[in-house]
Design a protein around this motif. Sequence first.
Motif, mmCIF file in Angstrom:
data_model
loop_
_atom_site.group_PDB
_atom_site.id
_atom_site.type_symbol
_atom_site.label_atom_id
_atom_site.label_comp_id
_atom_site.label_asym_id
_atom_site.label_seq_id
_atom_site.Cartn_x
_atom_site.Cartn_y
_atom_site.Cartn_z
ATOM 1 N N UNK A 357 0.823 -1.219 0.000
ATOM 2 C CA UNK A 357 0.000 0.000 0.000
ATOM 3 C C UNK A 357 0.853 1.264 0.000
ATOM 4 N N UNK A 358 2.170 1.119 -0.020
ATOM 5 C CA UNK A 358 3.037 2.292 -0.015
ATOM 6 C C UNK A 358 2.836 3.171 -1.260
ATOM 7 N N UNK A 359 2.695 2.607 -2.473
ATOM 8 C CA UNK A 359 2.410 3.472 -3.634
ATOM 9 C C UNK A 359 1.107 4.255 -3.480
ATOM 10 N N UNK A 360 0.108 3.676 -2.789
ATOM 11 C CA UNK A 360 -1.135 4.396 -2.532
ATOM 12 C C UNK A 360 -0.851 5.636 -1.694
ATOM 13 N N UNK A 361 0.032 5.474 -0.719
ATOM 14 C CA UNK A 361 0.387 6.600 0.156
ATOM 15 C C UNK A 361 1.114 7.696 -0.614
ATOM 16 N N UNK A 362 1.912 7.299 -1.608
ATOM 17 C CA UNK A 362 2.640 8.289 -2.398
ATOM 18 C C UNK A 362 1.705 9.191 -3.193
ATOM 19 N N UNK A 363 0.514 8.682 -3.514
ATOM 20 C CA UNK A 363 -0.486 9.500 -4.203
ATOM 21 C C UNK A 363 -0.864 10.708 -3.346
ATOM 22 N N UNK A 364 -1.089 10.477 -2.063
ATOM 23 C CA UNK A 364 -1.477 11.564 -1.169
ATOM 24 C C UNK A 364 -0.295 12.499 -0.890
ATOM 25 N N UNK A 365 0.904 11.936 -0.846
ATOM 26 C CA UNK A 365 2.081 12.791 -0.684
ATOM 27 C C UNK A 365 2.233 13.718 -1.888
ATOM 28 N N UNK A 366 1.924 13.206 -3.085
ATOM 29 C CA UNK A 366 1.986 14.038 -4.281
ATOM 30 C C UNK A 366 0.970 15.162 -4.259
ATOM 31 N N UNK A 367 -0.234 14.880 -3.786
ATOM 32 C CA UNK A 367 -1.241 15.936 -3.640
ATOM 33 C C UNK A 367 -0.781 16.997 -2.645
ATOM 34 N N UNK A 368 -0.130 16.556 -1.571
ATOM 35 C CA UNK A 368 0.362 17.497 -0.564
ATOM 36 C C UNK A 368 1.381 18.460 -1.171
ATOM 37 N N UNK A 369 2.342 17.911 -1.936
ATOM 38 C CA UNK A 369 3.357 18.765 -2.557
ATOM 39 C C UNK A 369 2.739 19.715 -3.578
ATOM 40 N N UNK A 370 1.707 19.256 -4.258
ATOM 41 C CA UNK A 370 1.043 20.108 -5.247
ATOM 42 C C UNK A 370 0.416 21.331 -4.588
ATOM 43 N N UNK A 371 -0.137 21.161 -3.386
ATOM 44 C CA UNK A 371 -0.822 22.257 -2.702
ATOM 45 C C UNK A 371 0.124 23.154 -1.918
ATOM 46 N N UNK A 372 1.374 22.706 -1.753
ATOM 47 C CA UNK A 372 2.341 23.559 -1.046
ATOM 48 C C UNK A 372 2.769 24.697 -1.968
ATOM 49 N N UNK A 373 2.829 25.889 -1.449
ATOM 50 C CA UNK A 373 3.228 27.051 -2.243
ATOM 51 C C UNK A 373 4.520 27.670 -1.709
ATOM 52 N N UNK A 374 4.458 28.139 -0.474
ATOM 53 C CA UNK A 374 5.591 28.880 0.091
ATOM 54 C C UNK A 374 6.774 27.983 0.413
ATOM 55 N N UNK A 375 6.489 26.799 0.999
ATOM 56 C CA UNK A 375 7.569 25.955 1.524
ATOM 57 C C UNK A 375 7.875 24.772 0.618
ATOM 58 N N UNK A 376 7.581 24.878 -0.655
ATOM 59 C CA UNK A 376 7.745 23.721 -1.524
ATOM 60 C C UNK A 376 9.213 23.318 -1.691
ATOM 61 N N UNK A 377 10.097 24.264 -1.959
ATOM 62 C CA UNK A 377 11.511 23.915 -2.167
ATOM 63 C C UNK A 377 12.155 23.316 -0.919
ATOM 64 N N UNK A 378 11.946 23.921 0.284
ATOM 65 C CA UNK A 378 12.480 23.262 1.488
ATOM 66 C C UNK A 378 11.898 21.875 1.703
ATOM 67 N N UNK A 379 10.607 21.699 1.386
ATOM 68 C CA UNK A 379 9.971 20.393 1.556
ATOM 69 C C UNK A 379 10.595 19.362 0.621
ATOM 70 N N UNK A 380 10.843 19.742 -0.618
ATOM 71 C CA UNK A 380 11.465 18.825 -1.570
ATOM 72 C C UNK A 380 12.879 18.453 -1.141
ATOM 73 N N UNK A 381 13.624 19.427 -0.677
ATOM 74 C CA UNK A 381 14.992 19.166 -0.210
ATOM 75 C C UNK A 381 14.983 18.238 0.997
ATOM 76 N N UNK A 382 14.038 18.483 1.909
ATOM 77 C CA UNK A 382 13.917 17.644 3.104
ATOM 78 C C UNK A 382 13.585 16.205 2.734
#
Length: 437
Positions: A357-382
């Motif tokens: 079910x880990x790929x299922x979880x990655x779907x929601x992580x992708x939605x989270x990154x899509x909605x991030x605006x201000x902190x997207x680059x730090x989040x990607x680096x992290x």
Amino acid sequence: MQREGDEGRLAFRGPQNRSHEKIKLRKRKSVLYLSTQEKGAGRRGDLLGENAYLVLFTTVLRIFNCFLVQTSFVPDEYWQSLEVAHHMVFNYGYLTWEWTERLRGYTYPLLFASIYKILHLLGEDKVQLLIWIPRLAQALLSAIADVRLYSLMKQIENHQVATWVFFCQLCSWFTWYCCTRTLTNTMETVLTGIALFYYPLEGSKSVNSVKYSALVALAFVIRPTAVVPWIPLLIRHFWQEQRKLNLILQHFLPVGFVTLSLSLIIDRIFFGEWIVVQFNFLKFNVLQNLGTFYGSHPWHWYFSQGFPVVLGSHLPFFLHGCFVAPKRCRILWVTVLWTLLVYSMLGHKEFRFIYPVLPFCMVFCGYSLTHLKTWKKPALSFLFLSNILLALYTGLIHQRGTLDVMSYLQNVCQNSTNLSSASVFVMMPCHSTPYYR
């Protein structure tokens, strides 16, 4: 418009009066106006329905991934696949009690036995090839599952969401740690990921009930608990299907019959008797719960330890993604929760059991990154740095001694002049070391 007669009256020559004239239309270059032949010609460079460079990049990454995983995870990656395949082809080796008790089937080892047989016929059955070729095959299958996940998200959402889901999938440390191992859980995850591509999710353009049900049935044959994540998905499909009887009689039953028949025939050939190993597996691990012989954990272990460890630094993004994802993805969230609850009822628990079910979880992580605006680059680096460090540590350092010692023994045996009297006494937990190496 022209004048008619001497009275100066005006008359219009309409389309009906010009029907015999040839009208030249401007050629449209939009893909909406391309013919089927033109569309096919424009996609000749594609692989798996995606850009060839994307597929090539994913394949190369997983091959690189394969060679950067030089550690041992659990004994099952050898004793439920490669050791059995070696015994099938070369007629010597050791089989664990699970095979004498008929708890495992030969369908999955047959894949690697076929590879070993080809190497044997070519006279290239060298130790290093026996070690790496099966793992490379598993890496290629995992690459296909990665591309299918990207394609699915591009269909039901857009390129941006698909890109972030793909990024999360590729940088997941646990996926990196497991996706090239010859575990039944790895094949279960691969088949589940590809099957989801053909599942009738809202917005999907690749729906095919026969294909996805065949992949689910194959996953069940390889590992019967593979049906657990699919129970809510199958119920949803049946509930929404208008022709329910047709779905069962023309899709599910024929596919299940053919797949189970092939499994019975394969096991009949190698066991020498008719036996349903899937029933024995469920009876031993679920009904009798004898898997606790290998350890037991409290009921909340998956929620308090297992799931957070497998997700790692993706966990906060997964939780955020559950709130911002559209309603059509709710079934995936339900599937993850359902799987955790079902496995929590069993005494014996392991991290790898929830890997599918880990790929299922990655779907929601992708939605989270899509909605991030201000902190997207730090989040990607992290995400990237935290996962790459874990992946390198677990792939190159953690638990590699059991494999290194076999390489050492191999060199000793090759340089020994009296092999007939040589013996090795291994003082380790059972089946810690592979013998085929």
